[in-house]
Design a protein around this motif. Structure first.
Motif, short mmCIF file in Angstrom:
data_model
loop_
_atom_site.label_atom_id
_atom_site.label_comp_id
_atom_site.label_asym_id
_atom_site.label_seq_id
_atom_site.Cartn_x
_atom_site.Cartn_y
_atom_site.Cartn_z
N ARG A 184 0.85 -1.19 0.00
CA ARG A 184 0.00 0.00 0.00
C ARG A 184 0.87 1.23 0.00
O ARG A 184 1.86 1.29 0.71
CB ARG A 184 -0.81 0.00 1.29
CG ARG A 184 -2.28 0.00 1.06
CD ARG A 184 -3.11 -0.06 2.31
NE ARG A 184 -2.48 0.40 3.52
CZ ARG A 184 -2.52 -0.26 4.67
NH1 ARG A 184 -3.13 -1.41 4.75
NH2 ARG A 184 -1.95 0.23 5.74
N SER A 185 0.53 2.20 -0.83
CA SER A 185 1.30 3.41 -0.84
C SER A 185 0.36 4.55 -0.56
O SER A 185 -0.77 4.55 -1.04
CB SER A 185 1.97 3.57 -2.20
OG SER A 185 2.73 4.74 -2.19
N ASP A 186 0.80 5.51 0.25
CA ASP A 186 -0.11 6.62 0.56
C ASP A 186 -0.14 7.65 -0.58
O ASP A 186 -0.76 8.69 -0.48
CB ASP A 186 0.24 7.27 1.90
CG ASP A 186 1.56 8.02 1.86
OD1 ASP A 186 2.17 8.10 0.78
OD2 ASP A 186 1.98 8.50 2.91
N GLY A 187 0.59 7.32 -1.65
CA GLY A 187 0.53 8.19 -2.83
C GLY A 187 1.34 9.46 -2.72
O GLY A 187 1.31 10.29 -3.62
N SER A 188 2.07 9.60 -1.61
CA SER A 188 2.85 10.83 -1.46
C SER A 188 3.94 10.89 -2.53
O SER A 188 4.38 11.97 -2.93
CB SER A 188 3.46 10.91 -0.07
OG SER A 188 4.37 9.85 0.12
N GLY A 189 4.37 9.72 -3.02
CA GLY A 189 5.38 9.67 -4.06
C GLY A 189 6.64 10.42 -3.66
O GLY A 189 7.36 10.93 -4.51
N ALA A 190 6.85 10.52 -2.37
CA ALA A 190 7.99 11.29 -1.88
C ALA A 190 9.28 10.73 -2.44
O ALA A 190 9.47 9.53 -2.49
CB ALA A 190 8.01 11.24 -0.36
N ARG B 161 8.00 -0.12 4.60
CA ARG B 161 9.21 -0.28 3.79
C ARG B 161 9.88 1.04 3.48
O ARG B 161 11.06 1.21 3.61
CB ARG B 161 8.90 -1.03 2.50
CG ARG B 161 10.13 -1.25 1.65
CD ARG B 161 9.99 -2.39 0.67
NE ARG B 161 8.65 -2.60 0.20
CZ ARG B 161 8.30 -2.50 -1.09
NH1 ARG B 161 9.18 -2.15 -2.00
NH2 ARG B 161 7.06 -2.75 -1.45
N GLU B 162 9.12 2.00 3.00
CA GLU B 162 9.75 3.29 2.71
C GLU B 162 8.72 4.39 2.79
O GLU B 162 7.56 4.15 3.05
CB GLU B 162 10.44 3.28 1.35
CG GLU B 162 9.55 3.14 0.15
CD GLU B 162 10.40 2.96 -1.11
OE1 GLU B 162 11.20 3.84 -1.42
OE2 GLU B 162 10.26 1.92 -1.76
N ALA B 163 9.20 5.59 2.57
CA ALA B 163 8.35 6.77 2.60
C ALA B 163 6.94 6.47 2.10
O ALA B 163 6.72 6.37 0.90
CB ALA B 163 8.99 7.88 1.77
N GLY B 164 6.02 6.30 3.01
CA GLY B 164 4.63 6.12 2.61
C GLY B 164 4.28 4.78 2.00
O GLY B 164 3.22 4.63 1.42
N THR B 165 5.16 3.78 2.10
CA THR B 165 4.87 2.46 1.52
C THR B 165 4.82 1.39 2.60
O THR B 165 5.75 1.24 3.37
CB THR B 165 5.93 2.08 0.46
OG1 THR B 165 5.95 3.10 -0.52
CG2 THR B 165 5.61 0.75 -0.19
#
Lengths: 317, 258
Positions: A184-190, B161-165
């Motif tokens: 899951r990714s919060d979509g920040s795409g940082a 795992r990483e920034a926001g993931t």
């Protein structure tokens, strides 16, 4: 001849730039550089890595869709045995933190994470310990030596060669007991902080999450990433993924701009290896002012809009 | 019904705010404040939470350390562990040895259901003991875990795992879980819980008792030096606009990053 394996990382289908520095660090007399590419494009790896002295690309396929560190690490261990790789270098990155210790554990091999220097002949590495207060030189003993280096510690230098691609199919027959159900990714795409050349971070002085937009505005103009101190994260102004420090991300940029950050020991633990630190704070007595390269005693709400303006002019000029 | 054991591996580490003074070539002066490794506090707290939700669960804190590490086990028991095991040693060890010692102590004590560790220790920052422990016991492992849901025969965890993931992972039990900071708010010890913890047991095991074979591989700290700060701060002065001009000039001409 020593075979040095490089665990290559990709971003959006391309080899991350940090790999070029890793290949540069790995080169040396009597060394054969082997890039390990797991479930990714070996063609892209060949095109970008042969300029940096990589002689062989192992195109490792696990037959699995998506990220599974248990299977991928098993595949790397099998490749290490098959191709008689004695040293493996990867990054202390999100993927590296999952894969390298799994590989080391399977091989019962020594592993040093977050290395700022490695010596492949003497089997030694330097890394920080005790919240960045000390630098340890660690001697590794074993048959395999594994290093997780900090991204960007070595400047890439080209050494063109021609690389061959070798396919290596791996199948995990034993159950690992570990299954990634979804990512899951919060979509920040940082942009991943640890790989940025410029980081501009905010702390208590920013006063709110909304004010972080002042930092994002400047960051966009100079292709920088935005970080934060623990206070800003604990107050809920920005997500934990942005935290730089002892319990956050450890970064190693060319320039670190600390805005409204007092500079605790724990914060320094995450950014003290920056080549240049610029501190902006209204408090002339903040700890960071005494431990940086440039400091400005100024109200951040006055300077940030000016900085944005100047960066704009620079881009246009 | 058999008791289900949750083991929580804890480490006795210097307070991150303490001044570290190097002694000899590779040691530190240990006359400073030591405490439970911060990530391990989240681990003990989570184990206590699971115990409260399930019946027949016992939480056992395990530590490899010098005699003073008993204090860390007392803290772990004040935070919810029922009893503890101290594997006594007179020196510090790398994660290759530590994971063997922890595995041996857990095996000698009982059947694990879940084994918790922190995702790393704040002194050596090695990030690997949980993986080696899992490999020694032949168990699956997840790290930097920020959410745990326990089921029958498996656990579902969220691993950051990483920034926001976030990876959502299912592991069969028994398994090893290396916990991260976002998992919970630690149950910091209260006075009544500290009083109660004094009556709980700390079983001390000598190294000889565990008969751990000396590993053929290792990582030895050869030298420890202070991280030197050699920066000489230079002031940027003038109006906000003047300072902004100077910063852009530094980024462009000195750091050459824009």
């Amino acid at each position: 001849m020593q075979s040095i394996g490089l665990l290559i990382e990709f971003k959006d289908g391309l080899v991350k730039k940090a790999n070029f520095g890793m290949a540069t660090a790995a080169r040396g007399e009597n060394r054969h550089l082997i890039a390990l590419v797991v479930d990714a494009s070996a063609g892209e790896a060949k095109a970008s890595l042969e300029a940096y002295g990589v002689a062989r690309i192992l195109n490792i396929s696990t037959g699995k869709q998506g990220w599974d560190p248990a299977v991928q690490s098993a595949a790397v261990v099998a490749a290490i045995a098959q191709f008689e790789i004695t040293n493996l270098i990867g990054f202390t990155s999100p993927a590296g933190r999952e894969l390298l210790p799994r590989i080391a554990a399977r091989l019962d091999a020594p592993l040093i994470m977050d290395c700022t220097e490695i010596d492949l002949d003497a089997h030694r590495a330097k890394t920080s310990q005790y919240s960045g207060k000390t630098i340890a030189t660690i001697a590794l003993t074993g048959r395999h030596f594994i290093y997780g280096i900090r991204a960007n510690v070595v400047t890439p230098k080209k050494a063109p060669t021609e690389a061959e691609i070798i396919d290596f199919a791996f199948e995990e027959n034993r159950g690992t007991g570990y299954q990634v159900l979804e990512t899951r990714s919060d979509g920040s795409g940082a942009q991943y902080l640890a790989e940025s050349d410029i980081i501009i971070s905010g702390g208590r002085g920013l006063k709110s999450g909304e004010n972080f937009n002042l930092l994002f505005d400047c960051a966009r103009k100079m292709n920088a990433s935005v970080g934060a101190s623990r206070v800003a994260v604990d107050n809920g102004w920005v997500p934990y993924a942005m935290q730089v420090g002892q319990t956050g991300v450890k970064v190693n940029p060319k320039v670190y701009i600390a805005v409204g950050i007092s500079g605790s020991v724990q914060h320094f633990a995450g950014m003290k290896t920056a080549k240049m630190i610029i501190a902006i704070n209204s408090d002339a007595n903040a700890a960071i002012m005494a431990n940086c390269d440039y400091y400005a005693v100024v109200d951040l709400f006055e300077i940030l809009p000016e900085l944005k303006k100047q960066l704009d002019e620079h881009r246009q000029g | 019904m058999n008791t289900m054991n949750i083991y929580v591996c804890v480490k006795h580490v210097p307070d991150s705010a303490a001044t570290i003074t190097i002694e000899g070539k590779n040691g530190i002066n240990e006359k400073i404040t030591f405490l439970v490794n911060p990530y391990d506090e989240h681990a003990v707290t989570e184990a206590a939470k699971i115990k409260a939700a399930w019946s027949g669960v016992e939480v056992v804190a395990v530590c490899l350390g010098k005699p003073a590490a008993e204090n860390t086990l007392r803290s772990a028991m004040a935070m919810g562990a029922d009893r503890s095991i101290l594997i006594e040693t007179d020196r510090s060890h790398d994660s290759i040895f530590t994971s063997r010692a922890l595995a041996a102590a857990i095996r000698s004590d009982g059947q694990p259901w879940i084994i918790f560790t922190g995702k790393e220790s704040i002194d050596n920052e090695g990030m690997q003991t949980q993986f080696r422990l899992a490999a020694n016991l032949g168990l699956p492992v997840a790290t930097d875990v920020v959410k745990v849901d326990v089921g029958n025969g498996s656990v579902r965890v969220e691993s950051e795992r990483e920034a926001g993931t976030i990876d959502v992972v299912r592991m069969t039990t028994p398994c090893v879980i290396g916990v991260g900071k976002g998992l919970n708010m630690p149950n910091y010890p209260t006075i009544p819980n500290i009083m109660k913890s004094r009556k709980k047991s700390v079983r001390k095991i000598g190294m000889a008792e565990l008969a751990i074979e000396k590993p053929a591989t290792g990582m030895e700290i050869e030298e420890l030096v202070p991280a030197v700060e050699q920066r000489t701060p230079k002031a940027l002065t003038g109006s906000a606009a003047d300072i902004a001009v100077q910063i852009v000039d530094i980024l462009k001409n000195e750091a050459k990053v824009i």
